[in-house]
Motif scaffolding. Structure first.
Motif, PDB file in Angstrom:
ATOM      1  N   LEU A 149     -24.393 -16.381  17.026  1.00 41.79           N
ATOM      2  CA  LEU A 149     -22.864 -17.358  16.674  1.00 41.79           C
ATOM      3  C   LEU A 149     -22.954 -18.135  15.370  1.00 41.79           C
ATOM      4  CD1 LEU A 149     -22.472 -19.245  20.438  1.00 41.79           C
ATOM      5  CD2 LEU A 149     -21.238 -17.312  19.386  1.00 41.79           C
ATOM      6  N   GLN A 150     -24.364 -18.812  15.237  1.00 46.31           N
ATOM      7  CA  GLN A 150     -24.589 -19.413  13.216  1.00 46.31           C
ATOM      8  C   GLN A 150     -24.310 -18.101  12.506  1.00 46.31           C
ATOM      9  OE1 GLN A 150     -28.897 -19.874  13.856  1.00 46.31           O
ATOM     10  NE2 GLN A 150     -28.680 -22.300  14.922  1.00 46.31           N
ATOM     11  N   ASP A 151     -25.025 -16.694  13.019  1.00 47.92           N
ATOM     12  CA  ASP A 151     -24.958 -15.926  11.718  1.00 47.92           C
ATOM     13  C   ASP A 151     -22.672 -15.679  11.656  1.00 47.92           C
ATOM     14  OD1 ASP A 151     -27.550 -15.292  11.436  1.00 47.92           O
ATOM     15  OD2 ASP A 151     -27.209 -13.817  12.551  1.00 47.92           O
ATOM     16  N   ILE A 152     -22.286 -15.987  12.230  1.00 45.80           N
ATOM     17  CA  ILE A 152     -21.004 -15.838  12.626  1.00 45.80           C
ATOM     18  C   ILE A 152     -19.444 -16.691  11.308  1.00 45.80           C
ATOM     19  CG2 ILE A 152     -19.013 -15.556  14.121  1.00 45.80           C
ATOM     20  CD1 ILE A 152     -20.134 -13.494  15.951  1.00 45.80           C
ATOM     21  N   GLY A 153     -20.161 -17.877  12.132  1.00 45.98           N
ATOM     22  CA  GLY A 153     -20.314 -18.845  11.514  1.00 45.98           C
ATOM     23  C   GLY A 153     -19.863 -20.825  11.488  1.00 45.98           C
ATOM     24  N   PHE A 154     -20.758 -20.295  12.962  1.00 39.57           N
ATOM     25  CA  PHE A 154     -20.602 -21.651  13.751  1.00 39.57           C
ATOM     26  C   PHE A 154     -21.833 -22.023  13.595  1.00 39.57           C
ATOM     27  CE2 PHE A 154     -18.135 -18.722  16.483  1.00 39.57           C
ATOM     28  CZ  PHE A 154     -17.007 -19.294  17.533  1.00 39.57           C
ATOM     29  N   LYS A 155     -21.275 -23.745  13.222  1.00 38.44           N
ATOM     30  CA  LYS A 155     -22.659 -24.654  13.297  1.00 38.44           C
ATOM     31  C   LYS A 155     -23.244 -26.075  14.573  1.00 38.44           C
ATOM     32  CE  LYS A 155     -22.446 -24.429   8.806  1.00 38.44           C
ATOM     33  NZ  LYS A 155     -22.311 -25.267   7.099  1.00 38.44           N
ATOM     34  N   PHE A 184     -11.309 -18.093  17.399  1.00 39.06           N
ATOM     35  CA  PHE A 184     -11.892 -19.561  17.817  1.00 39.06           C
ATOM     36  C   PHE A 184     -11.570 -20.068  16.199  1.00 39.06           C
ATOM     37  CE2 PHE A 184     -14.533 -17.458  20.722  1.00 39.06           C
ATOM     38  CZ  PHE A 184     -14.602 -18.354  21.553  1.00 39.06           C
ATOM     39  N   THR A 185     -10.648 -21.805  17.153  1.00 32.64           N
ATOM     40  CA  THR A 185     -10.246 -22.375  15.955  1.00 32.64           C
ATOM     41  C   THR A 185     -10.949 -23.724  16.026  1.00 32.64           C
ATOM     42  OG1 THR A 185      -7.671 -21.470  16.257  1.00 32.64           O
ATOM     43  CG2 THR A 185      -8.463 -23.930  15.108  1.00 32.64           C
ATOM     44  N   ILE A 186     -11.541 -23.998  15.328  1.00 34.85           N
ATOM     45  CA  ILE A 186     -12.676 -25.514  15.747  1.00 34.85           C
ATOM     46  C   ILE A 186     -12.313 -27.377  14.353  1.00 34.85           C
ATOM     47  CG2 ILE A 186     -14.652 -23.530  15.503  1.00 34.85           C
ATOM     48  CD1 ILE A 186     -15.666 -24.172  13.247  1.00 34.85           C
ATOM     49  N   ARG A 187     -13.033 -27.405  14.783  1.00 36.59           N
ATOM     50  CA  ARG A 187     -13.022 -28.653  14.412  1.00 36.59           C
ATOM     51  C   ARG A 187     -14.447 -28.637  13.247  1.00 36.59           C
ATOM     52  NH1 ARG A 187     -10.033 -32.244  16.499  1.00 36.59           N
ATOM     53  NH2 ARG A 187      -7.895 -31.067  15.876  1.00 36.59           N
ATOM     54  N   ARG A 188     -14.734 -29.437  11.889  1.00 33.42           N
ATOM     55  CA  ARG A 188     -15.358 -29.290  11.063  1.00 33.42           C
ATOM     56  C   ARG A 188     -15.683 -30.432  10.281  1.00 33.42           C
ATOM     57  NH1 ARG A 188     -18.307 -24.518   8.909  1.00 33.42           N
ATOM     58  NH2 ARG A 188     -18.788 -23.997  11.835  1.00 33.42           N
ATOM     59  N   HIS A 189     -16.375 -31.850  10.578  1.00 28.20           N
ATOM     60  CA  HIS A 189     -15.709 -32.847   9.292  1.00 28.20           C
ATOM     61  C   HIS A 189     -14.426 -33.331   9.311  1.00 28.20           C
ATOM     62  CE1 HIS A 189     -20.836 -32.391   8.792  1.00 28.20           C
ATOM     63  NE2 HIS A 189     -20.510 -30.851   8.331  1.00 28.20           N
TER      64      HIS A 189
END
Length: 441
Positions: A149-155, A184-189
């Motif tokens: 998941l981290q490699d795909i872009g999740f944090k 996946f639509t995420i919200r980051r900062h």
């Protein structure tokens, strides 16, 4: 002890499902005056652990826990009893019955599987209700530990807003919709962004070291003090929560490694929360930078401390039938999506197909009747769907030939059915071997 608990749940669930599935064949067979020669839990290759003949049927328990069976007279099945089939048909044999009766007998097992799953969901809804945690209550997003998941872009800290184009409301929606998910639509900062999963994500996930996905961020609750811990006599108690280390706040367990960087063979001031009381301890750090504690989980306590919320939806007896129907259909739909992914080579999902070890591992290492019944309902649906696959050695194969007979008016020859059964048996054994080998690679 964990092994004993897990294997007990596994065998109890498997035995229940096998007996009721075979009972689904047995009852209509008897209603249509068809002789049932054997009714077995598990397979009795060479010998049985137990057997007793009652009337015309031998009831028994085999030694090989890979399934079970009923042997119906005059039926071409896995027993391949050619001697019996070479004799003239008898009125009490399966082959002498009308096609519609044979069809009902063959569909009896999967029918029981689906009915059982539905009523389990009704029971669970009525007794336990539905527990949900809203996405909104996960104020600091998810813990992302899986390297894939981290490699795909999740944090860690990402908040999940949508799966594909569908907004997610509950924590359950995130994981349960992973099969078939493309974006996946995420919200980051405070900023929204879209992360696209690779087409073979399921295959990569199946091969990944970690099977964790999107985990709730929780505090460092101590479950157990290791016997080798330097702090075994420091007055630490199970369920103590570490809130700060050397004056630095530790709100989430996933922050521990970064806070402990550089600390080895030292004594640190640590703040703990025990019930409502704040406690200060001087704890030793070993040469690996560890306190020697095993982390624990207590959902009630975490809800109480405000890490996330939990809503329990209760149902009256009447309402539980509707709730059970929703859970049944939802599980059936998601399992159908899983099968579709498995049979689509580009997804790589076939790499995650598991056998008995995989089923054993889905049971928790502690006894939970709620988890047991929910898992049994899912396995009942899985067993029903898989048995409907048009493979001659399965119920679905028999149903396929019976439908051909009913529609065309022509019954396949016994020689053809014997050969089809043999081919189907080879296919089935190949699939079982593939699934169980997958468990160990």
């Amino acid at each position: 002890m964990e092994f004993v608990i897990r294997i007990s749940q596994f065998l109890l669930s498997l035995s229940l499902l096998i007996v009721l599935h075979e009972l689904g064949h047995f009852i209509p067979a008897k209603l249509f005056k068809t002789r049932v020669e054997k009714f077995y839990l598990f397979f009795d290759i060479k010998f049985s652990l137990f057997k007793k003949k009652i009337g015309e049927t031998v009831y028994g328990i085999g030694w090989l826990p890979l399934g079970g069976y009923v042997k119906i007279a005059g039926m071409i099945d896995e027993s391949m009893d050619k001697e019996q089939m070479a004799q003239p048909p008898q009125p009490w044999e399966f082959r002498s019955k009308p096609a519609w009766q044979r069809l009902i007998i063959m569909l009896g097992g999967v029918t029981v599987n689906f009915i059982l799953a539905y009523f389990i969901y009704v029971f669970v809804a009525f007794v336990y209700g539905d527990k949900t945690t809203t996405i909104e209550s996960l104020k600091d997003g998810y813990w992302i530990e899986n390297e894939l998941l981290q490699d795909i872009g999740f944090k860690t800290g990402d908040k999940i807003i949508k799966v594909n184009d569908v907004a997610v409301v509950n924590d359950y929606d995130v994981k349960s919709n992973i099969i078939g998910a493309e974006t996946f639509t995420i919200r980051r900062h405070g900023q929204e962004q879209v992360i696209t999963l690779p087409e073979d994500f399921l295959g990569q996930f199946s091969s990944a070291k970690s099977r964790d996905l999107f985990e709730r961020r929780i505090p460092f609750m101590i479950r157990k003090i290791a016997d080798t811990s330097l702090n075994k006599n420091a007055g630490i108690e199970p369920k103590d929560i570490i809130t700060s280390i050397d004056g630095k706040e530790l709100r989430y367990f996933d922050q521990l490694d970064s806070l402990m960087t550089g600390y080895k063979n030292e004594t640190l001031t640590v703040q703990l929360l025990r019930g409502e009381e704040a406690i200060t301890k001087q704890l030793k750090v070993d040469g690996d930078g560890k306190f020697g504690f095993q982390a624990g989980y207590d959902e009630d306590r975490f809800v109480e401390l405000g890490y996330f919320d939990r809503t329990i939806q209760t149902y009256t007896f009447g309402e539980s039938f509707g709730a059970g129907a929703f859970d049944f259909v939802d599980t059936l739909r998601k399992y159908g999506a899983q099968l579709k992914a498995i049979f689509t080579p580009s997804t790589g999902a076939y790499k995650g197909v598991g056998g008995f070890k995989a089923i054993y591992e889905v049971f928790p290492p502690f006894w939970s009747w709620q988890a047991f019944w929910v898992l049994t309902a899912f396995l009942s649906i899985m067993l029903g769907v898989l048995n409907l696959l048009p493979i001659p050695a399965l119920d679905g194969g028999h149903v396929m030939f019976l439908l051909f007979e009913i529609i065309s008016g022509r019954k396949p020859s016994e020689k053809f059915l014997e050969r089809a059964q043999l081919v189907g048996f080879v296919i089935l054994i190949t699939l079982v071997l593939f699934a169980n080998i997958n468990d160990w690679i």
